[in-house]
Design a protein around this motif. Structure first.
Motif, mmCIF file in Angstrom:
data_model
loop_
_atom_site.group_PDB
_atom_site.id
_atom_site.type_symbol
_atom_site.label_atom_id
_atom_site.label_comp_id
_atom_site.label_asym_id
_atom_site.label_seq_id
_atom_site.Cartn_x
_atom_site.Cartn_y
_atom_site.Cartn_z
ATOM 1 N N LEU A 37 -18.310 14.155 13.401
ATOM 2 C CA LEU A 37 -19.700 14.596 13.553
ATOM 3 C C LEU A 37 -20.104 14.579 15.025
ATOM 4 O O LEU A 37 -20.784 15.496 15.504
ATOM 5 C CB LEU A 37 -20.632 13.685 12.743
ATOM 6 C CG LEU A 37 -22.129 13.935 12.910
ATOM 7 C CD1 LEU A 37 -22.506 15.328 12.414
ATOM 8 C CD2 LEU A 37 -22.941 12.865 12.169
ATOM 9 N N GLY A 38 -19.674 13.539 15.738
ATOM 10 C CA GLY A 38 -19.971 13.472 17.165
ATOM 11 C C GLY A 38 -19.388 14.648 17.923
ATOM 12 O O GLY A 38 -20.045 15.236 18.797
ATOM 13 N N VAL A 39 -18.140 15.012 17.590
ATOM 14 C CA VAL A 39 -17.518 16.179 18.228
ATOM 15 C C VAL A 39 -18.331 17.436 17.916
ATOM 16 O O VAL A 39 -18.561 18.289 18.791
ATOM 17 C CB VAL A 39 -16.064 16.344 17.746
ATOM 18 C CG1 VAL A 39 -15.477 17.656 18.261
ATOM 19 C CG2 VAL A 39 -15.210 15.162 18.209
ATOM 20 N N LEU A 40 -18.805 17.554 16.673
ATOM 21 C CA LEU A 40 -19.567 18.740 16.256
ATOM 22 C C LEU A 40 -20.865 18.881 17.027
ATOM 23 O O LEU A 40 -21.218 19.981 17.482
ATOM 24 C CB LEU A 40 -19.845 18.670 14.753
ATOM 25 C CG LEU A 40 -20.733 19.786 14.174
ATOM 26 C CD1 LEU A 40 -20.031 21.135 14.291
ATOM 27 C CD2 LEU A 40 -21.101 19.487 12.727
ATOM 28 N N ILE A 41 -21.600 17.778 17.186
ATOM 29 C CA ILE A 41 -22.915 17.877 17.835
ATOM 30 C C ILE A 41 -22.834 17.654 19.346
ATOM 31 O O ILE A 41 -23.830 17.790 20.048
ATOM 32 C CB ILE A 41 -23.903 16.849 17.237
ATOM 33 C CG1 ILE A 41 -23.469 15.411 17.547
ATOM 34 C CG2 ILE A 41 -24.061 17.073 15.753
ATOM 35 C CD1 ILE A 41 -24.451 14.369 17.072
ATOM 36 N N GLY A 42 -21.642 17.340 19.849
ATOM 37 C CA GLY A 42 -21.478 17.065 21.268
ATOM 38 C C GLY A 42 -21.207 18.298 22.097
ATOM 39 O O GLY A 42 -21.334 19.440 21.639
ATOM 40 N N THR A 43 -20.780 18.035 23.329
ATOM 41 C CA THR A 43 -20.575 19.129 24.280
ATOM 42 C C THR A 43 -19.429 20.040 23.879
ATOM 43 O O THR A 43 -19.348 21.181 24.332
ATOM 44 C CB THR A 43 -20.283 18.545 25.671
ATOM 45 O OG1 THR A 43 -19.164 17.636 25.578
ATOM 46 C CG2 THR A 43 -21.487 17.780 26.203
ATOM 47 N N MET A 287 -23.069 4.762 14.764
ATOM 48 C CA MET A 287 -23.670 5.447 15.902
ATOM 49 C C MET A 287 -22.718 5.430 17.099
ATOM 50 O O MET A 287 -22.639 6.409 17.862
ATOM 51 C CB MET A 287 -24.997 4.774 16.268
ATOM 52 C CG MET A 287 -26.089 4.950 15.231
ATOM 53 S SD MET A 287 -26.581 6.683 15.050
ATOM 54 C CE MET A 287 -27.265 7.022 16.663
ATOM 55 N N THR A 288 -21.987 4.326 17.264
ATOM 56 C CA THR A 288 -21.034 4.237 18.365
ATOM 57 C C THR A 288 -19.905 5.242 18.183
ATOM 58 O O THR A 288 -19.445 5.865 19.153
ATOM 59 C CB THR A 288 -20.471 2.810 18.470
ATOM 60 O OG1 THR A 288 -21.553 1.886 18.630
ATOM 61 C CG2 THR A 288 -19.530 2.680 19.654
ATOM 62 N N PHE A 289 -19.447 5.439 16.948
ATOM 63 C CA PHE A 289 -18.408 6.432 16.706
ATOM 64 C C PHE A 289 -18.931 7.844 16.942
ATOM 65 O O PHE A 289 -18.173 8.716 17.395
ATOM 66 C CB PHE A 289 -17.849 6.293 15.284
ATOM 67 C CG PHE A 289 -16.867 5.173 15.135
ATOM 68 C CD1 PHE A 289 -15.625 5.234 15.742
ATOM 69 C CD2 PHE A 289 -17.190 4.042 14.405
ATOM 70 C CE1 PHE A 289 -14.714 4.198 15.619
ATOM 71 C CE2 PHE A 289 -16.282 3.003 14.273
ATOM 72 C CZ PHE A 289 -15.037 3.077 14.887
ATOM 73 N N VAL A 290 -20.207 8.088 16.653
ATOM 74 C CA VAL A 290 -20.797 9.392 16.963
ATOM 75 C C VAL A 290 -20.792 9.616 18.471
ATOM 76 O O VAL A 290 -20.420 10.696 18.960
ATOM 77 C CB VAL A 290 -22.231 9.490 16.401
ATOM 78 C CG1 VAL A 290 -22.922 10.757 16.913
ATOM 79 C CG2 VAL A 290 -22.220 9.490 14.880
ATOM 80 N N ILE A 291 -21.203 8.603 19.232
ATOM 81 C CA ILE A 291 -21.191 8.697 20.692
ATOM 82 C C ILE A 291 -19.774 8.940 21.202
ATOM 83 O O ILE A 291 -19.544 9.759 22.101
ATOM 84 C CB ILE A 291 -21.771 7.418 21.310
ATOM 85 C CG1 ILE A 291 -23.265 7.316 20.997
ATOM 86 C CG2 ILE A 291 -21.539 7.368 22.819
ATOM 87 C CD1 ILE A 291 -23.860 5.965 21.344
ATOM 88 N N PHE A 292 -18.822 8.240 20.604
ATOM 89 C CA PHE A 292 -17.424 8.424 20.990
ATOM 90 C C PHE A 292 -16.998 9.878 20.801
ATOM 91 O O PHE A 292 -16.395 10.485 21.692
ATOM 92 C CB PHE A 292 -16.542 7.497 20.154
ATOM 93 C CG PHE A 292 -15.069 7.780 20.285
ATOM 94 C CD1 PHE A 292 -14.379 7.390 21.413
ATOM 95 C CD2 PHE A 292 -14.389 8.441 19.267
ATOM 96 C CE1 PHE A 292 -13.017 7.658 21.543
ATOM 97 C CE2 PHE A 292 -13.038 8.710 19.385
ATOM 98 C CZ PHE A 292 -12.355 8.319 20.524
#
Length: 426
Positions: A37-43, A287-292
């Motif tokens: 999910l983090g990769v999806l919403i990230g840069t 949340m930390t894994f999302v940031i990761f």
């Protein structure tokens, strides 16, 4: 963080909870889902996560997560598991962890020649702690002996705290702090490290011990309800962290030792603390894994260095398994058991937070190769350990069942589910 990102994260938490049991069956763990999910919403994709890695919000969230998880893990671990002679978790922690740091340092010097000795040691130490959440399928698999799961859980709960002093020692030696003043640099660094560790331990013991006694007394007298039992642990964890930081000690070490003291003196309040670690602590971890996935992993993969990828594979497939194998030499455990313990050392939350701390304290040029190597290792671990947990646990369980008396593994395999672990010995 923009509201669309928050909305997607909230919906993901709800959605994952609704189908978690089904996802576990196909080895889609929470770290896999939320890192993705983090990769999806990230840069790397939608670019909805408008927060820089060096931002104050990221640092606060990462530090708070590690403080609370350290405190809860330390409070929930039964240290009597480590008292028996040649206890398996004690060997893995007290022999295996230092060996993992040593072997990992040598591997880093060979594969990443641009690193100096202290940077290589820092990288190895950042990747030494394990995260049982990435192999949750193992910890809840009813086919496995209770003591096998308890060993992995105990190791995971304690090794991040035991690695903490080394992380900050090597971080200081790698140049994280201000330059030493004129005079004897050895005396300067020795004094700095002694203050960091010594004051951190003292403040942690004081906060956890005194606070634990007060909470235990209030709970025993019926003067504190369940809500404030949980809140008291959070307050003591934060108090230990901030108190140690204010007087020159290390707040993370204080949080860990404070949790140990709290667990020792507040026996009645330990369960609410453990429950906190499984709920609020889990939320912070997700949340930390999302940031990761949103920040750290895309940065590491933007221009990946084959040497960092090679080091990540060596760290997962050689460093940890070899260290655990050597630490368990002479125990008489089955080869399959040593291999099982060696492989299931997934890297996760602690390594991510250590990487964020290094990013904030080292110069960009010094931090970049370390953070990239950690990010690639954790990314591979999330996928490889998450997907292999269920199948390998089933294979290992069948291996145990195929042995009539399970001879060398009798101390583990004959422990019935729900038996009294306190009276059984390794």
């Amino acid at each position: 963080m923009e509201s669309p990102a928050l909305l997607l994260i909230a919906l993901a938490i709800l959605g994952y909870g609704l189908v978690a049991r089904h996802l576990h069956r196909i080895s889609l763990t929470a770290p896999i889902v939320f890192a993705a999910l983090g990769v999806l919403i990230g840069t790397a994709a939608l670019d909805l996560f408008d927060v820089d890695i060096a931002s104050h919000q990221i640092a606060v969230l990462a530090e708070l997560t590690l403080v609370l998880v350290l405190f809860a893990d330390a409070a929930g671990i039964d240290l009597r598991l480590l008292h028996a002679d040649q206890a398996v978790p004690a060997r893995m922690l007290l022999i295996g962890l230092p060996l993992a740091v040593l072997i990992g340092t040598i591997a880093a010097l060979v594969l990443l020649p641009d690193l100096d000795l202290w940077q290589a040691a820092l990288l190895a130490t950042m990747l030494a702690p394990t995260d049982a959440a990435l192999a949750r399928s193992v910890l809840v698999d009813e086919r496995l002996p209770v003591r096998i799961k308890q060993t992995l859980n105990a190791e995971s709960g304690l090794n991040d705290g035991l690695a903490l002093p080394l992380v900050f020692i090597f971080l200081a030696l790698a140049g994280a702090s201000a330059e030493a003043p004129d005079g004897n640099p050895l005396m300067h660094w020795s004094g700095f490290l002694l203050a960091q560790i010594g004051l951190g331990v003292l403040v942690g013991l004081a906060a956890g011990g005194l606070g634990g006694r007060l909470v235990e007394r209030a709970v025993k007298a019926g003067e504190m309800d369940k809500v404030f039992e949980r809140l008291s642990a959070v307050a003591l964890a934060v108090a230990a962290y901030v108190g140690a930081s204010l007087i020159g000690g290390n707040g993370f070490i204080a949080a860990f030792t404070g949790g140990m003291a709290f667990g020792r003196f507040a026996r009645r309040a330990r369960q609410p603390v453990i429950s906190f670690g499984e709920t609020e602590g889990q939320l912070l971890a997700l949340m930390t894994f999302v940031i990761f996935g949103a920040i750290l992993l895309p940065d590491a993969l933007e221009a990946p260095d084959w040497r960092a990828v090679a080091y990540a594979l060596v760290s997962l497939a050689l460093v940890r398994p070899l260290a655990i194998w050597l630490s368990l030499a002479g125990t008489g455990l089955l080869t399959s058991t040593k291999l099982f313990f060696g492989w299931f050392g997934p890297r996760g939350l602690a390594s991510i937070v250590f990487a964020l701390i290094v990013e904030s304290q080292l110069s960009s040029s010094d931090a970049a190769p370390l953070v990239a190597a950690v990010s690639i290792t954790v990314g591979l671990s999330i996928v490889l350990h998450g997907l292999s947990a269920g199948p390998l646990a089933a294979l290992y369980a069948r291996r145990l069942d195929a042995r009539g008396d399970r001879d060398a593994l009798a101390e583990f395999a004959r422990v019935e589910h729900g038996s009294d672990l306190k009276r059984s010995r390794f």
